[in-house]
Design an enzyme around this catalytic site. Structure first.
Site, mmCIF file in Angstrom:
data_model
loop_
_atom_site.group_PDB
_atom_site.id
_atom_site.type_symbol
_atom_site.label_atom_id
_atom_site.label_comp_id
_atom_site.label_asym_id
_atom_site.label_seq_id
_atom_site.Cartn_x
_atom_site.Cartn_y
_atom_site.Cartn_z
ATOM 1 N N VAL A 1 2.509 -1.913 4.320
ATOM 2 C CA VAL A 1 2.901 -0.552 3.941
ATOM 3 C C VAL A 1 4.125 -0.612 3.029
ATOM 4 C CG1 VAL A 1 3.561 1.710 4.816
ATOM 5 C CG2 VAL A 1 2.141 0.215 6.223
ATOM 6 N N CYS A 2 4.022 0.020 1.856
ATOM 7 C CA CYS A 2 5.101 -0.110 0.862
ATOM 8 C C CYS A 2 6.463 0.316 1.398
ATOM 9 C CB CYS A 2 4.775 0.710 -0.386
ATOM 10 S SG CYS A 2 6.180 0.862 -1.507
ATOM 11 N N PHE A 3 6.535 1.495 1.978
ATOM 12 C CA PHE A 3 7.850 2.038 2.328
ATOM 13 C C PHE A 3 8.455 1.342 3.550
ATOM 14 C CE2 PHE A 3 6.670 5.150 -0.690
ATOM 15 C CZ PHE A 3 7.843 5.722 -1.138
ATOM 16 N N GLY B 1 0.801 -1.221 0.000
ATOM 17 C CA GLY B 1 0.000 0.000 0.000
ATOM 18 C C GLY B 1 0.833 1.271 0.000
#
Length: 278
Positions: free
Chosen positions: A149-151, A82
């Site tokens: 969460v992508c990062f 995401g």
């Protein structure tokens, strides 16, 4: 030797569905030989949470929070996790798998394309570099990301400044074409970001949030001076031209092309079956 000409499209702020449809349309047109390779810059109206192609929305995303914040929502055609698209420059690169400059493996092609982003950070005076997982543990962590969460998750050739991730990208290959797109964070509202995902309990949420701060950072949190979107665009435009050793030529979509993108947006990316199906 003359440099190869690629198209450059700055499509400005558009709806989440339009943004994903345009990336897909460019991939289709390039696969059909209608257009050269493309670099595209874009933004989001409204700010949007995008999820990766394989993510399970019901299990991982708090859709009530997405609505409360007035955010758009869309599933990407690429993998990954995401991403909150708000204070950022979003880019996409569309190029044939057979392009002489493109390595055959996903990882190495990712590195070649991301060279453009690396040079963009250098244009802004930031000492970005590629982080490569060195230990077996680090490599294993790539295969088993803990977070939606992508990062929050490491990946090969991650772009980092001062040890923290500054850009997140995802890639897909379809019809003989590579589509890589990603976020270059200018600013980040961590509280908003972490409110959008589901956690077993508050303790886990706080722990992940704390760990996230050590792993990811936005440009304006580390730049000695404030960098606005226009300056970032200019820097990364030059970065892609230098990093990929190409010449960029601006292109505007025709009415016919726009109509095709809008149709695709409506039929696929505004469709609940596509966005929530997994």
């Amino acid at each position: 030797m003359e440099k190869e000409i690629w198209w450059f499209i700055d499509s400005g702020n558009s709806s989440p569905a339009f943004n994903m449809a345009l990336d897909e349309a460019l991939l289709d047109w390039h696969s059909e030989g209608k257009i050269p390779p493309v670099i595209r810059f874009y933004g989001w109206n409204p700010p949007t949470l995008s999820v990766g192609y394989f993510q399970k929305v019901e299990k991982e995303i708090d859709m009530e929070a997405v609505k409360t914040h007035g955010l758009g929502f869309v599933r990407r055609p690429t993998g990954g996790r995401g991403v909150l698209h708000e204070h950022e420059l979003t880019y996409s690169v569309i190029v044939s798998e057979e392009h002489p400059a493109m390595p055959k493996t996903v990882t190495e092609a990712y590195r070649v394309i991301s060279e453009g982003i690396l040079k963009g950070f250098h244009q802004l005076g930031l000492e970005a570099y590629f982080a490569v997982p060195k230990t077996v543990e680090e490599r294993d962590a790539l295969k088993n990301p803990r977070s939606a969460v992508c990062f929050d998750a490491p990946s090969w050739y991650e772009l980092v400044v001062e040890g923290r991730k500054v850009a997140g990208s995802a890639q897909t290959r379809q019809k003989g074409v590579i589509l890589q797109h990603g976020s270059i964070l200018l600013d980040l509202d961590e509280d908003k970001l972490f409110s959008l995902f589901k956690y077993p309990n508050d303790r886990v949420k706080e722990r992940m949030k704390k760990a996230f701060k050590d792993k990811a950072v936005a440009i304006n949190a580390i730049s000695p001076r404030r960098i606005a979107l226009d300056e970032a665009k200019e820097a990364f435009y030059k970065g892609f031209a230098e990093g990929l050793n190409i010449e960029l030529e601006s292109y505007q979509l025709t009415d016919e092309e726009l109509a095709y993108v809008n149709k695709l947006a409506k039929e696929r990316y505004e469709n609940d079956e596509w966005n929530f199906k997994r």
